[in-house]
Write an enzyme that holds these catalytic residues in place. Structure first.
Site, PDB file in Angstrom:
ATOM      1  N   ASP A  33      -2.504  -8.009  -5.162  1.00  0.00           N
ATOM      2  CA  ASP A  33      -3.465  -8.113  -3.864  1.00  0.00           C
ATOM      3  C   ASP A  33      -2.713  -8.588  -2.681  1.00  0.00           C
ATOM      4  O   ASP A  33      -2.589  -9.861  -2.688  1.00  0.00           O
ATOM      5  CB  ASP A  33      -4.669  -8.637  -4.549  1.00  0.00           C
ATOM      6  CG  ASP A  33      -5.730  -8.676  -3.408  1.00  0.00           C
ATOM      7  OD1 ASP A  33      -5.512  -8.414  -2.203  1.00  0.00           O
ATOM      8  OD2 ASP A  33      -6.710  -8.927  -3.870  1.00  0.00           O
ATOM      9  N   GLY A  74       0.834  -1.415   0.016  1.00  0.00           N
ATOM     10  CA  GLY A  74       0.004  -0.081  -0.014  1.00  0.00           C
ATOM     11  C   GLY A  74       0.896   1.333   0.038  1.00  0.00           C
ATOM     12  O   GLY A  74       0.588   2.192   0.799  1.00  0.00           O
ATOM     13  N   TYR A 130     -12.483  -3.478  11.542  1.00  0.00           N
ATOM     14  CA  TYR A 130     -11.300  -2.997  11.422  1.00  0.00           C
ATOM     15  C   TYR A 130     -10.488  -2.975  12.841  1.00  0.00           C
ATOM     16  O   TYR A 130      -9.317  -3.426  12.847  1.00  0.00           O
ATOM     17  CB  TYR A 130     -11.678  -1.653  11.342  1.00  0.00           C
ATOM     18  CG  TYR A 130     -10.360  -0.787  11.121  1.00  0.00           C
ATOM     19  CD1 TYR A 130      -9.602  -0.775   9.760  1.00  0.00           C
ATOM     20  CD2 TYR A 130      -9.880   0.228  11.988  1.00  0.00           C
ATOM     21  CE1 TYR A 130      -8.382  -0.092   9.798  1.00  0.00           C
ATOM     22  CE2 TYR A 130      -8.742   0.773  11.920  1.00  0.00           C
ATOM     23  CZ  TYR A 130      -7.905   0.811  10.671  1.00  0.00           C
ATOM     24  OH  TYR A 130      -6.859   1.776  10.674  1.00  0.00           O
ATOM     25  N   ILE A 166      -4.640  10.171  11.581  1.00  0.00           N
ATOM     26  CA  ILE A 166      -3.530  10.680  10.492  1.00  0.00           C
ATOM     27  C   ILE A 166      -4.273  11.071   9.445  1.00  0.00           C
ATOM     28  O   ILE A 166      -5.555  10.843   9.063  1.00  0.00           O
ATOM     29  CB  ILE A 166      -2.658   9.607  10.078  1.00  0.00           C
ATOM     30  CG1 ILE A 166      -1.881   8.762  11.295  1.00  0.00           C
ATOM     31  CG2 ILE A 166      -1.445  10.137   9.493  1.00  0.00           C
ATOM     32  CD1 ILE A 166      -1.072   9.589  12.175  1.00  0.00           C
ATOM     33  N   SER A 208       1.319   3.361  -2.451  1.00  0.00           N
ATOM     34  CA  SER A 208       1.005   4.093  -3.630  1.00  0.00           C
ATOM     35  C   SER A 208       0.233   5.765  -2.874  1.00  0.00           C
ATOM     36  O   SER A 208       0.174   6.592  -3.688  1.00  0.00           O
ATOM     37  CB  SER A 208      -0.018   3.450  -4.476  1.00  0.00           C
ATOM     38  OG  SER A 208      -1.025   3.084  -3.819  1.00  0.00           O
TER      39      SER A 208
HETATM   40  P1  NAP Z   1      -5.155   4.818   2.207  1.00  0.00           P
HETATM   41  O1  NAP Z   1      -4.655   6.377   2.147  1.00  0.00           O
HETATM   42  O2  NAP Z   1      -6.567   4.642   2.239  1.00  0.00           O
HETATM   43  O3  NAP Z   1      -4.183   3.923   1.281  1.00  0.00           O
HETATM   44  C1  NAP Z   1      -4.192   2.616   1.355  1.00  0.00           C
HETATM   45  C2  NAP Z   1      -3.282   1.957   0.712  1.00  0.00           C
HETATM   46  O4  NAP Z   1      -3.398   0.421   0.812  1.00  0.00           O
HETATM   47  C3  NAP Z   1      -3.291   2.327  -0.963  1.00  0.00           C
HETATM   48  O5  NAP Z   1      -1.834   2.195  -1.147  1.00  0.00           O
HETATM   49  C4  NAP Z   1      -3.943   0.979  -1.537  1.00  0.00           C
HETATM   50  O6  NAP Z   1      -3.645   0.621  -2.735  1.00  0.00           O
HETATM   51  C5  NAP Z   1      -3.506  -0.050  -0.496  1.00  0.00           C
HETATM   52  N1  NAP Z   1      -4.218  -1.179  -0.708  1.00  0.00           N
HETATM   53  C6  NAP Z   1      -5.577  -1.087  -0.126  1.00  0.00           C
HETATM   54  N2  NAP Z   1      -6.053  -2.693  -0.438  1.00  0.00           N
HETATM   55  C7  NAP Z   1      -4.768  -3.360  -0.843  1.00  0.00           C
HETATM   56  C8  NAP Z   1      -4.658  -4.682  -1.336  1.00  0.00           C
HETATM   57  N3  NAP Z   1      -5.453  -5.446  -1.271  1.00  0.00           N
HETATM   58  N4  NAP Z   1      -3.460  -4.936  -1.916  1.00  0.00           N
HETATM   59  C9  NAP Z   1      -2.379  -4.189  -2.062  1.00  0.00           C
HETATM   60  N5  NAP Z   1      -2.745  -2.873  -1.485  1.00  0.00           N
HETATM   61  C10 NAP Z   1      -3.965  -2.478  -0.995  1.00  0.00           C
HETATM   62  O7  NAP Z   1      -4.710   4.423   3.908  1.00  0.00           O
HETATM   63  P2  NAP Z   1      -3.818   5.306   4.829  1.00  0.00           P
HETATM   64  O8  NAP Z   1      -4.724   6.083   5.589  1.00  0.00           O
HETATM   65  O9  NAP Z   1      -2.470   5.599   4.052  1.00  0.00           O
HETATM   66  O10 NAP Z   1      -3.640   4.019   5.679  1.00  0.00           O
HETATM   67  C11 NAP Z   1      -2.396   3.140   5.792  1.00  0.00           C
HETATM   68  C12 NAP Z   1      -2.345   2.051   6.891  1.00  0.00           C
HETATM   69  O11 NAP Z   1      -2.257   2.784   8.059  1.00  0.00           O
HETATM   70  C13 NAP Z   1      -3.465   1.167   6.896  1.00  0.00           C
HETATM   71  O12 NAP Z   1      -3.232  -0.152   7.343  1.00  0.00           O
HETATM   72  C14 NAP Z   1      -4.630   2.070   7.839  1.00  0.00           C
HETATM   73  O13 NAP Z   1      -5.242   1.046   8.578  1.00  0.00           O
HETATM   74  C15 NAP Z   1      -3.368   2.381   8.878  1.00  0.00           C
HETATM   75  N6  NAP Z   1      -3.859   3.675   9.834  1.00  0.00           N
HETATM   76  C16 NAP Z   1      -4.317   4.761   9.182  1.00  0.00           C
HETATM   77  C17 NAP Z   1      -4.870   5.816   9.978  1.00  0.00           C
HETATM   78  C18 NAP Z   1      -5.347   6.964   9.356  1.00  0.00           C
HETATM   79  O14 NAP Z   1      -5.649   7.920  10.078  1.00  0.00           O
HETATM   80  N7  NAP Z   1      -4.982   7.253   8.010  1.00  0.00           N
HETATM   81  C19 NAP Z   1      -4.857   5.544  11.390  1.00  0.00           C
HETATM   82  C20 NAP Z   1      -4.225   4.382  11.753  1.00  0.00           C
HETATM   83  C21 NAP Z   1      -3.785   3.140  11.088  1.00  0.00           C
HETATM   84  P3  NAP Z   1      -4.330   1.584  -4.028  1.00  0.00           P
HETATM   85  O15 NAP Z   1      -3.779   2.893  -4.006  1.00  0.00           O
HETATM   86  O16 NAP Z   1      -3.940   0.719  -5.152  1.00  0.00           O
HETATM   87  O17 NAP Z   1      -5.943   1.425  -3.788  1.00  0.00           O
END
Ligand code: NAP
Length: 255
Positions: free
Chosen positions: A71, A20, A163, A196, A22
């Protein structure tokens, strides 16, 4: 002349896979690891254009990166993807299991399919990717595995049962792998971001945002760089005696 000078060298010679990578937190982690000299495999699910932007940004700083679409919830795709990375960049010495989804809903409205998908993408992926890189790390007698959990895995949250369960499951996996792989020089840790500023939190309305800020002693949402720099630290020689830990990066919202 490079547009964004990247002078760090603490991760020179390392190959990092960021799942992930990207968008959001993963994109920041990919860039930060590359800035410290690691060659980075930027994984994505479907957003090839965004992954290319991350790779281009890294290359413009004279660092190496390549995008790999697979995936992470599919074991065969993970094995194939990591084989390709190993052939093209080298065996990953740093694995950041960052890919994740949040498909929120109240218990009675959550389908078994939605539950399973969340577990597969957020938790089983960490097992598949760790398994696929472990042999290479064991052979090298060195490696870093960093699993992206969430403060929600620590606190639970109404409307986020799947989640929270997937993120809490990461703690058991992290500690078990830390015990199993420690004698081979591999550390395994989990990071628990608070709220975040990314696409994942962009849907909060003003009222929800204000309520969220009220829970955070440092009084701001986290930035993706806050998480990226934590991952750089856990990947660095300075963190070589840290394993099996859950490190909160949450502005104090959970202690
Ligand atoms: P995001 O902006 O939604 O990005 C998700 C990333 O995961 C994208 O690169 C997406 O790829 C990839 N992805 C989703 N499903 C996938 C799959 N089946 N196979 C491969 N790649 C996949 O998420 P984020 O907010 O940066 O969060 C990143 C991590 O931090 C996650 O694990 C999330 O649970 C955790 N987290 C986030 C927060 C927050 O506040 N944002 C807080 C706590 C924890 P595509 O671009 O191709 O869709």
């Amino acid at each position: 002349m490079s547009s964004s000078p990247a002078t760090g060298t603490i991760l020179s010679g390392q190959v990092a896979l960021v799942t992930g990578g990207s968008r959001g937190i993963g994109a920041a982690i990919s860039k930060a690891l590359a800035e410290q000299g690691a060659k980075v495999a930027v994984n994505f699910a479907s957003n090839a254009e965004k992954a290319k932007e991350v790779v281009d940004a890294i290359r413009s700083g004279d660092r190496e990166a390549e995008a790999y679409g697979f995936d992470v919830s599919d074991e065969a795709q993970v094995a194939e993807g990591i084989k390709k990375i190993t052939q093209e960049l080298g065996a990953p010495s740093i694995l950041v299991n960052n890919a994740g989804i949040a498909d929120d809903g109240l218990l009675v409205r959550t389908s078994a399919d939605a539950w399973q998908k969340t577990i597969d993408v957020n938790l089983s992926s960490c097992f598949y990717c760790s398994k696929a890189v472990a042999k290479g790390m064991m052979k090298a007698r060195a490696g870093r595995i960093i699993n992206m959990s969430s403060v929600i895995g620590e606190t639970g949250n109404g409307g986020q049962a799947a989640y929270a369960a997937s993120k809490a499951g990461i703690f058991g996996l992290t500690k078990s792998l830390a015990k199993e792989l420690g004698s081979r020089g591999i550390t395994v840790n989990a990071v628990t971001p608070g709220y975040i500023d990314t696409e994942m939190t962009a849907y909060f309305n003003d009222e929800q945002r204000a309520a969220m800020l009220g829970q955070i002693p440092l009084g701001r949402l986290g930035a993706v760089e806050d998480i990226a720099q934590t991952v750089v630290f856990l990947s660095s020689p300075g963190a070589s005696y840290i394993t099996g830990q859950v490190l909160g990066v949450n502005g104090g919202m959970y202690m």
